[in-house]
Design a protein around this motif. Structure first.
Motif, PDB file in Angstrom:
ATOM      1  N   MET A  24      23.393  42.265  59.462  1.00  0.00           N
ATOM      2  CA  MET A  24      22.490  42.122  58.847  1.00  0.00           C
ATOM      3  C   MET A  24      21.300  41.550  59.704  1.00  0.00           C
ATOM      4  N   SER A  25      20.225  42.203  59.138  1.00  0.00           N
ATOM      5  CA  SER A  25      18.763  42.267  59.903  1.00  0.00           C
ATOM      6  C   SER A  25      17.919  42.419  58.977  1.00  0.00           C
ATOM      7  N   ARG A  26      16.567  42.068  59.436  1.00  0.00           N
ATOM      8  CA  ARG A  26      15.494  42.469  58.513  1.00  0.00           C
ATOM      9  C   ARG A  26      14.840  43.808  58.735  1.00  0.00           C
ATOM     10  N   ARG A  27      15.401  44.363  59.766  1.00  0.00           N
ATOM     11  CA  ARG A  27      14.986  45.906  60.022  1.00  0.00           C
ATOM     12  C   ARG A  27      16.054  46.677  59.921  1.00  0.00           C
ATOM     13  N   PRO A  28      15.723  48.015  59.731  1.00  0.00           N
ATOM     14  CA  PRO A  28      16.736  49.143  59.498  1.00  0.00           C
ATOM     15  C   PRO A  28      17.543  49.131  60.900  1.00  0.00           C
ATOM     16  N   ALA A  82      22.309  39.298  63.142  1.00  0.00           N
ATOM     17  CA  ALA A  82      23.210  40.186  64.133  1.00  0.00           C
ATOM     18  C   ALA A  82      22.600  40.769  65.265  1.00  0.00           C
ATOM     19  N   THR A  83      21.077  40.862  65.279  1.00  0.00           N
ATOM     20  CA  THR A  83      20.330  41.377  66.357  1.00  0.00           C
ATOM     21  C   THR A  83      20.057  40.240  67.372  1.00  0.00           C
ATOM     22  N   GLY A  84      20.503  39.070  67.055  1.00  0.00           N
ATOM     23  CA  GLY A  84      19.846  37.823  67.811  1.00  0.00           C
ATOM     24  C   GLY A  84      20.752  37.707  69.066  1.00  0.00           C
ATOM     25  N   THR A  85      20.091  36.724  69.884  1.00  0.00           N
ATOM     26  CA  THR A  85      21.016  36.319  71.227  1.00  0.00           C
ATOM     27  C   THR A  85      22.479  35.974  70.832  1.00  0.00           C
ATOM     28  N   LEU A  86      22.972  35.216  69.926  1.00  0.00           N
ATOM     29  CA  LEU A  86      24.378  34.938  69.389  1.00  0.00           C
ATOM     30  C   LEU A  86      24.930  36.102  68.506  1.00  0.00           C
ATOM     31  N   GLY A  87      24.167  36.717  67.819  1.00  0.00           N
ATOM     32  CA  GLY A  87      24.567  37.647  66.999  1.00  0.00           C
ATOM     33  C   GLY A  87      25.212  38.927  67.586  1.00  0.00           C
ATOM     34  N   GLN A 133      22.731  23.912  73.845  1.00  0.00           N
ATOM     35  CA  GLN A 133      21.844  24.783  73.850  1.00  0.00           C
ATOM     36  C   GLN A 133      22.549  26.130  74.827  1.00  0.00           C
ATOM     37  N   PHE A 134      21.961  27.365  74.419  1.00  0.00           N
ATOM     38  CA  PHE A 134      22.689  28.290  75.091  1.00  0.00           C
ATOM     39  C   PHE A 134      21.800  28.466  76.468  1.00  0.00           C
ATOM     40  N   HIS A 135      22.617  29.001  77.451  1.00  0.00           N
ATOM     41  CA  HIS A 135      21.739  29.252  78.860  1.00  0.00           C
ATOM     42  C   HIS A 135      20.595  29.990  78.536  1.00  0.00           C
ATOM     43  N   PHE A 176      12.115  18.421  64.464  1.00  0.00           N
ATOM     44  CA  PHE A 176      12.122  19.102  63.202  1.00  0.00           C
ATOM     45  C   PHE A 176      13.007  20.271  63.034  1.00  0.00           C
ATOM     46  N   TYR A 177      13.228  20.993  64.009  1.00  0.00           N
ATOM     47  CA  TYR A 177      14.084  22.203  64.041  1.00  0.00           C
ATOM     48  C   TYR A 177      15.502  21.788  63.657  1.00  0.00           C
ATOM     49  N   TYR A 178      15.982  20.392  64.264  1.00  0.00           N
ATOM     50  CA  TYR A 178      17.366  20.018  63.851  1.00  0.00           C
ATOM     51  C   TYR A 178      17.374  19.462  62.578  1.00  0.00           C
ATOM     52  N   GLY A 232      16.221  20.611  60.050  1.00  0.00           N
ATOM     53  CA  GLY A 232      16.216  21.630  59.256  1.00  0.00           C
ATOM     54  C   GLY A 232      17.942  22.135  59.223  1.00  0.00           C
ATOM     55  N   LYS A 233      18.384  22.048  60.470  1.00  0.00           N
ATOM     56  CA  LYS A 233      19.889  22.741  60.678  1.00  0.00           C
ATOM     57  C   LYS A 233      20.798  21.590  59.890  1.00  0.00           C
ATOM     58  N   LEU A 234      20.264  20.291  60.080  1.00  0.00           N
ATOM     59  CA  LEU A 234      21.251  19.263  59.554  1.00  0.00           C
ATOM     60  C   LEU A 234      21.235  19.503  58.015  1.00  0.00           C
ATOM     61  N   ALA A 293      18.038  42.777  55.044  1.00  0.00           N
ATOM     62  CA  ALA A 293      17.941  41.856  54.266  1.00  0.00           C
ATOM     63  C   ALA A 293      17.032  40.820  54.777  1.00  0.00           C
ATOM     64  N   GLU A 294      16.318  39.952  53.898  1.00  0.00           N
ATOM     65  CA  GLU A 294      15.122  38.971  54.280  1.00  0.00           C
ATOM     66  C   GLU A 294      15.492  37.643  53.492  1.00  0.00           C
ATOM     67  N   LEU A 295      15.933  36.702  54.401  1.00  0.00           N
ATOM     68  CA  LEU A 295      16.133  35.515  54.110  1.00  0.00           C
ATOM     69  C   LEU A 295      15.107  34.698  53.496  1.00  0.00           C
ATOM     70  N   ALA A 296      13.777  35.075  53.847  1.00  0.00           N
ATOM     71  CA  ALA A 296      12.580  34.210  53.392  1.00  0.00           C
ATOM     72  C   ALA A 296      12.292  34.562  51.936  1.00  0.00           C
TER      73      ALA A 296
HETATM   74  N1  LIG Z   1      19.566  29.177  71.240  1.00  0.00           N
HETATM   75  C1  LIG Z   1      20.376  28.166  71.386  1.00  0.00           C
HETATM   76  O1  LIG Z   1      20.277  27.343  72.405  1.00  0.00           O
HETATM   77  C2  LIG Z   1      21.349  27.663  70.205  1.00  0.00           C
HETATM   78  C3  LIG Z   1      22.180  26.456  70.594  1.00  0.00           C
HETATM   79  C4  LIG Z   1      23.025  26.075  69.535  1.00  0.00           C
HETATM   80  C5  LIG Z   1      23.045  26.862  68.253  1.00  0.00           C
HETATM   81  N2  LIG Z   1      22.116  27.733  67.862  1.00  0.00           N
HETATM   82  C6  LIG Z   1      21.864  28.399  66.775  1.00  0.00           C
HETATM   83  O2  LIG Z   1      22.550  29.803  66.781  1.00  0.00           O
HETATM   84  C7  LIG Z   1      22.036  30.383  65.754  1.00  0.00           C
HETATM   85  C8  LIG Z   1      21.532  31.797  66.486  1.00  0.00           C
HETATM   86  O3  LIG Z   1      20.563  31.651  67.361  1.00  0.00           O
HETATM   87  P1  LIG Z   1      19.885  32.746  68.175  1.00  0.00           P
HETATM   88  O4  LIG Z   1      19.392  31.731  69.585  1.00  0.00           O
HETATM   89  O5  LIG Z   1      20.947  33.914  68.469  1.00  0.00           O
HETATM   90  O6  LIG Z   1      18.649  33.195  67.613  1.00  0.00           O
HETATM   91  P2  LIG Z   1      17.828  34.392  67.916  1.00  0.00           P
HETATM   92  O7  LIG Z   1      18.024  35.126  68.924  1.00  0.00           O
HETATM   93  O8  LIG Z   1      16.331  33.949  67.576  1.00  0.00           O
HETATM   94  O9  LIG Z   1      17.979  35.271  66.637  1.00  0.00           O
HETATM   95  C9  LIG Z   1      17.638  35.237  65.127  1.00  0.00           C
HETATM   96  C10 LIG Z   1      18.159  36.282  64.347  1.00  0.00           C
HETATM   97  O10 LIG Z   1      17.795  35.769  62.862  1.00  0.00           O
HETATM   98  C11 LIG Z   1      17.221  36.810  62.256  1.00  0.00           C
HETATM   99  N3  LIG Z   1      16.323  36.412  61.437  1.00  0.00           N
HETATM  100  C12 LIG Z   1      15.336  35.713  61.633  1.00  0.00           C
HETATM  101  N4  LIG Z   1      14.509  35.597  60.342  1.00  0.00           N
HETATM  102  C13 LIG Z   1      15.154  36.114  59.512  1.00  0.00           C
HETATM  103  C14 LIG Z   1      14.903  36.263  58.111  1.00  0.00           C
HETATM  104  N5  LIG Z   1      13.964  35.738  57.438  1.00  0.00           N
HETATM  105  N6  LIG Z   1      15.748  36.829  57.332  1.00  0.00           N
HETATM  106  C15 LIG Z   1      16.790  37.364  57.809  1.00  0.00           C
HETATM  107  N7  LIG Z   1      17.105  37.351  59.403  1.00  0.00           N
HETATM  108  C16 LIG Z   1      16.235  36.611  60.115  1.00  0.00           C
HETATM  109  C17 LIG Z   1      16.686  37.785  63.358  1.00  0.00           C
HETATM  110  O11 LIG Z   1      16.817  39.008  62.840  1.00  0.00           O
HETATM  111  P3  LIG Z   1      16.037  40.347  62.661  1.00  0.00           P
HETATM  112  O12 LIG Z   1      14.725  40.183  63.704  1.00  0.00           O
HETATM  113  O13 LIG Z   1      16.707  41.393  63.367  1.00  0.00           O
HETATM  114  O14 LIG Z   1      15.888  40.368  61.268  1.00  0.00           O
HETATM  115  C18 LIG Z   1      17.730  37.498  64.407  1.00  0.00           C
HETATM  116  O15 LIG Z   1      18.729  38.391  64.801  1.00  0.00           O
HETATM  117  C19 LIG Z   1      21.121  29.761  65.104  1.00  0.00           C
HETATM  118  O16 LIG Z   1      21.256  29.043  64.091  1.00  0.00           O
HETATM  119  C20 LIG Z   1      20.541  28.600  66.190  1.00  0.00           C
HETATM  120  O17 LIG Z   1      20.295  27.307  65.622  1.00  0.00           O
HETATM  121  C21 LIG Z   1      21.197  28.307  69.081  1.00  0.00           C
END
Ligand SMILES: NC(=O)c1ccc[n+]([C@@H]2O[C@H](COP(=O)([O-])OP(=O)(O)OC[C@H]3O[C@@H](n4cnc5c(N)ncnc54)[C@H](OP(=O)(O)O)[C@@H]3O)[C@@H](O)[C@H]2O)c1
Length: 255
Positions: A31-35, A9-14, A135-137, A109-111, A113-115, A49-52
Protein backbone atom coordinates in the motif's frame (compact mmCIF):
# COMPACT_ATOMS: atom_id res chain seq x y z
CA UNK A 1 -2.01 -18.30 4.26
CA UNK A 2 -4.07 -15.34 2.97
CA UNK A 3 -2.96 -11.97 1.67
CA UNK A 4 -0.74 -9.74 3.80
CA UNK A 5 -1.28 -6.00 3.36
CA UNK A 6 1.80 -3.86 4.08
CA UNK A 7 1.04 -0.17 4.73
CA UNK A 8 4.02 2.10 4.14
CA UNK A 9 5.34 -0.47 1.67
CA UNK A 10 7.55 2.13 -0.03
CA UNK A 11 9.26 3.23 3.20
CA UNK A 12 12.60 2.40 4.79
CA UNK A 13 11.08 -0.58 6.60
CA UNK A 14 8.28 -1.40 4.17
CA UNK A 15 10.62 -2.09 1.24
CA UNK A 16 12.72 -4.81 2.90
CA UNK A 17 9.60 -6.20 4.58
CA UNK A 18 7.79 -6.67 1.25
CA UNK A 19 10.95 -8.25 -0.19
CA UNK A 20 11.20 -10.63 2.76
CA UNK A 21 7.54 -11.66 2.61
CA UNK A 22 7.77 -12.30 -1.13
CA UNK A 23 10.92 -14.37 -0.60
CA UNK A 24 8.93 -16.40 1.95
CA UNK A 25 6.31 -17.05 -0.74
CA UNK A 26 3.60 -14.94 0.93
CA UNK A 27 0.82 -13.22 -1.01
CA UNK A 28 1.51 -9.51 -0.51
CA UNK A 29 -0.45 -6.35 -1.21
CA UNK A 30 1.73 -3.24 -1.00
CA UNK A 31 0.00 0.00 0.00
CA UNK A 32 1.13 3.50 -0.91
CA UNK A 33 -0.44 6.87 -1.64
CA UNK A 34 1.09 6.70 -5.09
CA UNK A 35 0.53 4.35 -8.02
CA UNK A 36 2.92 1.52 -8.52
CA UNK A 37 6.20 2.86 -9.93
CA UNK A 38 6.88 2.10 -13.57
CA UNK A 39 9.15 -0.92 -13.90
CA UNK A 40 8.19 -2.41 -10.52
CA UNK A 41 7.50 -5.97 -11.56
CA UNK A 42 7.61 -7.62 -8.14
CA UNK A 43 5.06 -10.37 -7.67
CA UNK A 44 2.77 -8.43 -5.36
CA UNK A 45 -0.55 -6.58 -5.57
CA UNK A 46 -0.55 -2.80 -5.24
CA UNK A 47 -3.17 -0.70 -3.42
CA UNK A 48 -3.33 3.09 -3.59
CA UNK A 49 -4.75 4.49 -0.35
CA UNK A 50 -4.40 7.61 1.79
CA UNK A 51 -4.56 7.19 5.55
CA UNK A 52 -5.08 10.93 6.13
CA UNK A 53 -8.45 10.90 4.36
CA UNK A 54 -9.33 7.21 4.23
CA UNK A 55 -9.51 7.30 0.43
CA UNK A 56 -8.90 3.85 -1.06
CA UNK A 57 -8.64 2.16 2.35
CA UNK A 58 -11.71 -0.07 2.05
CA UNK A 59 -10.33 -1.62 -1.14
CA UNK A 60 -6.82 -1.88 0.32
CA UNK A 61 -7.96 -3.92 3.34
CA UNK A 62 -10.53 -6.04 1.48
CA UNK A 63 -10.00 -9.78 1.93
CA UNK A 64 -6.65 -9.56 3.69
CA UNK A 65 -5.76 -11.97 6.47
CA UNK A 66 -3.02 -9.81 7.97
CA UNK A 67 -2.06 -6.14 7.94
CA UNK A 68 1.47 -5.00 8.80
CA UNK A 69 1.11 -1.31 9.56
CA UNK A 70 4.39 0.46 8.69
CA UNK A 71 2.98 3.71 7.28
CA UNK A 72 3.85 6.77 9.30
CA UNK A 73 4.16 10.49 9.14
CA UNK A 74 5.15 12.87 11.86
CA UNK A 75 1.79 14.58 12.14
CA UNK A 76 -1.13 12.24 12.57
CA UNK A 77 -0.11 8.64 13.19
CA UNK A 78 -2.89 8.17 15.74
CA UNK A 79 -5.66 9.39 13.44
CA UNK A 80 -4.21 7.37 10.56
CA UNK A 81 -4.15 4.22 12.69
CA UNK A 82 -7.73 4.88 13.85
CA UNK A 83 -8.84 5.03 10.21
CA UNK A 84 -6.98 1.85 9.38
CA UNK A 85 -8.52 -0.01 12.33
CA UNK A 86 -12.02 1.21 11.42
CA UNK A 87 -11.60 0.10 7.81
CA UNK A 88 -10.16 -3.26 8.84
CA UNK A 89 -12.67 -4.11 11.56
CA UNK A 90 -15.22 -5.94 9.39
CA UNK A 91 -12.65 -8.41 8.09
CA UNK A 92 -10.99 -8.97 11.53
CA UNK A 93 -7.45 -9.39 10.18
CA UNK A 94 -4.36 -9.89 12.32
CA UNK A 95 -2.93 -6.40 12.76
CA UNK A 96 0.85 -6.21 13.21
CA UNK A 97 2.18 -2.85 14.35
CA UNK A 98 5.74 -1.55 14.44
CA UNK A 99 6.42 0.78 17.33
CA UNK A 100 9.43 2.26 19.10
CA UNK A 101 11.19 1.29 22.32
CA UNK A 102 10.38 3.81 25.04
CA UNK A 103 7.20 5.33 23.58
CA UNK A 104 5.81 5.05 27.11
CA UNK A 105 8.91 6.59 28.74
CA UNK A 106 9.97 9.43 26.46
CA UNK A 107 7.43 12.29 26.19
CA UNK A 108 8.39 13.18 22.62
CA UNK A 109 5.37 14.23 20.54
CA UNK A 110 5.91 11.58 17.84
CA UNK A 111 6.28 8.86 20.48
CA UNK A 112 3.06 9.98 22.19
CA UNK A 113 1.28 9.44 18.88
CA UNK A 114 2.80 5.97 18.53
CA UNK A 115 1.77 5.05 22.09
CA UNK A 116 -1.78 6.24 21.41
CA UNK A 117 -1.77 4.14 18.21
CA UNK A 118 -0.62 1.08 20.19
CA UNK A 119 -3.45 1.64 22.69
CA UNK A 120 -5.99 2.00 19.88
CA UNK A 121 -4.87 -1.31 18.41
CA UNK A 122 -4.92 -3.07 21.80
CA UNK A 123 -8.48 -1.83 22.41
CA UNK A 124 -9.67 -2.49 18.85
CA UNK A 125 -10.86 -6.05 19.40
CA UNK A 126 -8.73 -7.11 16.42
CA UNK A 127 -6.12 -9.83 16.92
CA UNK A 128 -2.81 -7.99 17.09
CA UNK A 129 0.96 -8.14 17.47
CA UNK A 130 3.05 -5.13 18.48
CA UNK A 131 6.83 -5.01 18.08
CA UNK A 132 8.85 -2.12 19.47
CA UNK A 133 12.39 -1.57 18.18
CA UNK A 134 15.10 1.00 18.69
CA UNK A 135 16.04 3.54 15.98
CA UNK A 136 17.02 2.22 12.56
CA UNK A 137 20.63 2.79 11.41
CA UNK A 138 19.22 4.74 8.44
CA UNK A 139 17.66 7.34 10.73
CA UNK A 140 20.93 8.13 12.54
CA UNK A 141 22.85 8.36 9.26
CA UNK A 142 20.15 10.55 7.74
CA UNK A 143 20.16 13.01 10.67
CA UNK A 144 23.91 13.51 10.27
CA UNK A 145 23.93 13.71 6.47
CA UNK A 146 21.01 16.17 6.45
CA UNK A 147 23.27 18.75 8.13
CA UNK A 148 25.55 19.00 5.11
CA UNK A 149 25.12 22.77 4.78
CA UNK A 150 26.32 23.46 8.31
CA UNK A 151 30.02 23.94 9.14
CA UNK A 152 29.60 21.43 12.00
CA UNK A 153 27.32 18.51 12.77
CA UNK A 154 25.20 19.04 15.87
CA UNK A 155 24.43 16.04 18.05
CA UNK A 156 22.35 15.84 21.24
CA UNK A 157 24.70 15.97 24.23
CA UNK A 158 24.42 13.11 26.71
CA UNK A 159 22.16 11.02 24.46
CA UNK A 160 23.11 7.46 23.52
CA UNK A 161 21.57 5.38 20.77
CA UNK A 162 21.29 1.65 20.07
CA UNK A 163 20.39 1.54 16.39
CA UNK A 164 19.30 -1.60 14.61
CA UNK A 165 19.47 -2.69 11.00
CA UNK A 166 16.14 -2.41 9.24
CA UNK A 167 16.64 -5.75 7.47
CA UNK A 168 16.66 -7.48 10.87
CA UNK A 169 13.47 -5.69 11.88
CA UNK A 170 11.88 -6.64 8.54
CA UNK A 171 12.86 -10.29 9.06
CA UNK A 172 11.27 -10.34 12.53
CA UNK A 173 8.10 -8.62 11.33
CA UNK A 174 7.80 -11.10 8.47
CA UNK A 175 7.88 -13.97 10.97
CA UNK A 176 5.36 -12.25 13.24
CA UNK A 177 3.05 -11.54 10.30
CA UNK A 178 3.04 -15.20 9.24
CA UNK A 179 2.32 -16.49 12.73
CA UNK A 180 -0.56 -16.27 15.19
CA UNK A 181 -1.28 -12.92 16.89
CA UNK A 182 1.07 -12.60 19.86
CA UNK A 183 0.11 -9.30 21.53
CA UNK A 184 3.05 -7.17 22.61
CA UNK A 185 6.23 -9.13 21.88
CA UNK A 186 9.77 -8.67 23.21
CA UNK A 187 11.48 -5.43 22.22
CA UNK A 188 14.32 -5.50 19.68
CA UNK A 189 17.44 -3.42 20.09
CA UNK A 190 20.60 -3.05 18.04
CA UNK A 191 23.94 -4.62 18.98
CA UNK A 192 25.71 -1.55 20.44
CA UNK A 193 24.80 1.37 22.69
CA UNK A 194 27.02 4.37 21.89
CA UNK A 195 27.04 8.11 22.26
CA UNK A 196 25.13 10.04 19.58
CA UNK A 197 28.34 11.84 18.59
CA UNK A 198 30.08 8.52 17.85
CA UNK A 199 27.40 7.63 15.29
CA UNK A 200 27.71 11.08 13.71
CA UNK A 201 31.52 10.72 13.45
CA UNK A 202 31.25 7.23 11.96
CA UNK A 203 28.77 8.50 9.35
CA UNK A 204 31.00 11.42 8.38
CA UNK A 205 34.02 9.12 8.10
CA UNK A 206 32.10 6.67 5.91
CA UNK A 207 31.22 9.35 3.37
CA UNK A 208 34.63 11.05 3.60
CA UNK A 209 33.30 14.33 4.96
CA UNK A 210 35.44 16.29 7.41
CA UNK A 211 33.37 18.23 9.94
CA UNK A 212 33.57 18.70 13.69
CA UNK A 213 30.75 17.09 15.69
CA UNK A 214 29.41 19.47 18.29
CA UNK A 215 27.32 18.08 21.17
CA UNK A 216 24.44 20.42 22.04
CA UNK A 217 22.43 20.12 25.22
CA UNK A 218 18.77 20.19 24.23
CA UNK A 219 16.14 21.44 26.67
CA UNK A 220 12.84 19.85 27.70
CA UNK A 221 11.39 16.71 29.23
CA UNK A 222 11.73 14.64 26.05
CA UNK A 223 15.48 15.20 25.79
CA UNK A 224 15.88 14.57 29.52
CA UNK A 225 14.21 11.19 28.96
CA UNK A 226 16.45 10.51 25.95
CA UNK A 227 19.49 11.34 28.12
CA UNK A 228 18.12 8.88 30.72
CA UNK A 229 18.10 6.22 28.00
CA UNK A 230 14.33 5.71 27.91
CA UNK A 231 14.59 4.76 24.23
CA UNK A 232 17.23 2.05 24.76
CA UNK A 233 16.82 -1.71 25.21
CA UNK A 234 20.24 -2.90 26.44
CA UNK A 235 18.76 -6.18 27.70
CA UNK A 236 17.33 -6.85 24.22
CA UNK A 237 20.44 -6.22 22.12
CA UNK A 238 19.39 -8.88 19.61
CA UNK A 239 20.44 -7.10 16.41
CA UNK A 240 23.72 -8.33 14.95
CA UNK A 241 24.46 -5.82 12.18
CA UNK A 242 26.67 -3.04 13.55
CA UNK A 243 26.41 0.58 12.45
CA UNK A 244 29.80 0.27 10.71
CA UNK A 245 28.59 -2.73 8.71
CA UNK A 246 25.47 -0.83 7.76
CA UNK A 247 27.59 2.16 6.64
CA UNK A 248 29.88 -0.07 4.59
CA UNK A 249 26.87 -1.66 2.84
CA UNK A 250 25.36 1.79 2.25
CA UNK A 251 28.56 2.98 0.61
CA UNK A 252 28.78 -0.15 -1.55
CA UNK A 253 25.21 0.36 -2.74
CA UNK A 254 25.75 4.03 -3.54
CA UNK A 255 28.98 3.52 -5.53
N1 LIG B 1 12.93 4.98 11.50
C1 LIG B 1 13.19 4.47 12.70
O1 LIG B 1 14.27 4.65 13.27
C2 LIG B 1 12.14 3.62 13.38
C3 LIG B 1 12.43 2.92 14.57
C4 LIG B 1 11.45 2.12 15.17
C5 LIG B 1 10.17 2.07 14.61
N2 LIG B 1 9.92 2.79 13.46
C6 LIG B 1 8.57 2.73 12.89
O2 LIG B 1 8.63 2.00 11.69
C7 LIG B 1 7.60 2.46 10.82
C8 LIG B 1 8.19 2.70 9.43
O3 LIG B 1 9.18 3.72 9.52
P1 LIG B 1 10.04 4.11 8.24
O4 LIG B 1 11.29 4.73 8.75
O5 LIG B 1 10.07 2.96 7.30
O6 LIG B 1 9.11 5.26 7.62
P2 LIG B 1 9.29 6.01 6.21
O7 LIG B 1 10.52 5.54 5.51
O8 LIG B 1 9.12 7.46 6.50
O9 LIG B 1 8.05 5.50 5.37
C9 LIG B 1 6.76 5.95 5.67
C10 LIG B 1 5.77 5.25 4.76
O10 LIG B 1 4.45 5.69 5.15
C11 LIG B 1 3.71 5.94 3.98
N3 LIG B 1 2.77 7.02 4.29
C12 LIG B 1 3.07 8.23 4.83
N4 LIG B 1 1.95 8.96 4.98
C13 LIG B 1 0.93 8.19 4.53
C14 LIG B 1 -0.47 8.40 4.41
N5 LIG B 1 -1.05 9.55 4.79
N6 LIG B 1 -1.24 7.40 3.89
C15 LIG B 1 -0.66 6.24 3.50
N7 LIG B 1 0.67 5.98 3.58
C16 LIG B 1 1.44 6.95 4.09
C17 LIG B 1 4.71 6.33 2.91
O11 LIG B 1 4.23 5.82 1.68
P3 LIG B 1 3.97 6.67 0.34
O12 LIG B 1 4.80 7.94 0.43
O13 LIG B 1 4.41 5.74 -0.74
O14 LIG B 1 2.50 6.92 0.36
C18 LIG B 1 5.96 5.55 3.30
O15 LIG B 1 6.00 4.29 2.65
C19 LIG B 1 6.99 3.70 11.49
O16 LIG B 1 5.82 3.33 12.15
C20 LIG B 1 8.04 4.11 12.51
O17 LIG B 1 7.49 4.77 13.63
C21 LIG B 1 10.85 3.55 12.84
Amino acid sequence: MGTILVTGATGTLGRPLVARLLADGAAVRAMSRRPRPAGDDRACDWAVAELASGAGLADAVADVETIVHCATNLRDDTAATRRLVAAARAGAPHLVYISIVGVDRVPYFYYRGKLAAEQLIEASGLPFTILRTTQFHDLLARVTLAQRWLPAVLSPAGVRFQPIDVTEVAARLAVLAQNAPAGRVADMGGPQVRDAAAFARATLAAVGRRRPVVPVRLPGAAFRAFRDGGHLAPDQAVGTVTFERYLARRQENSS
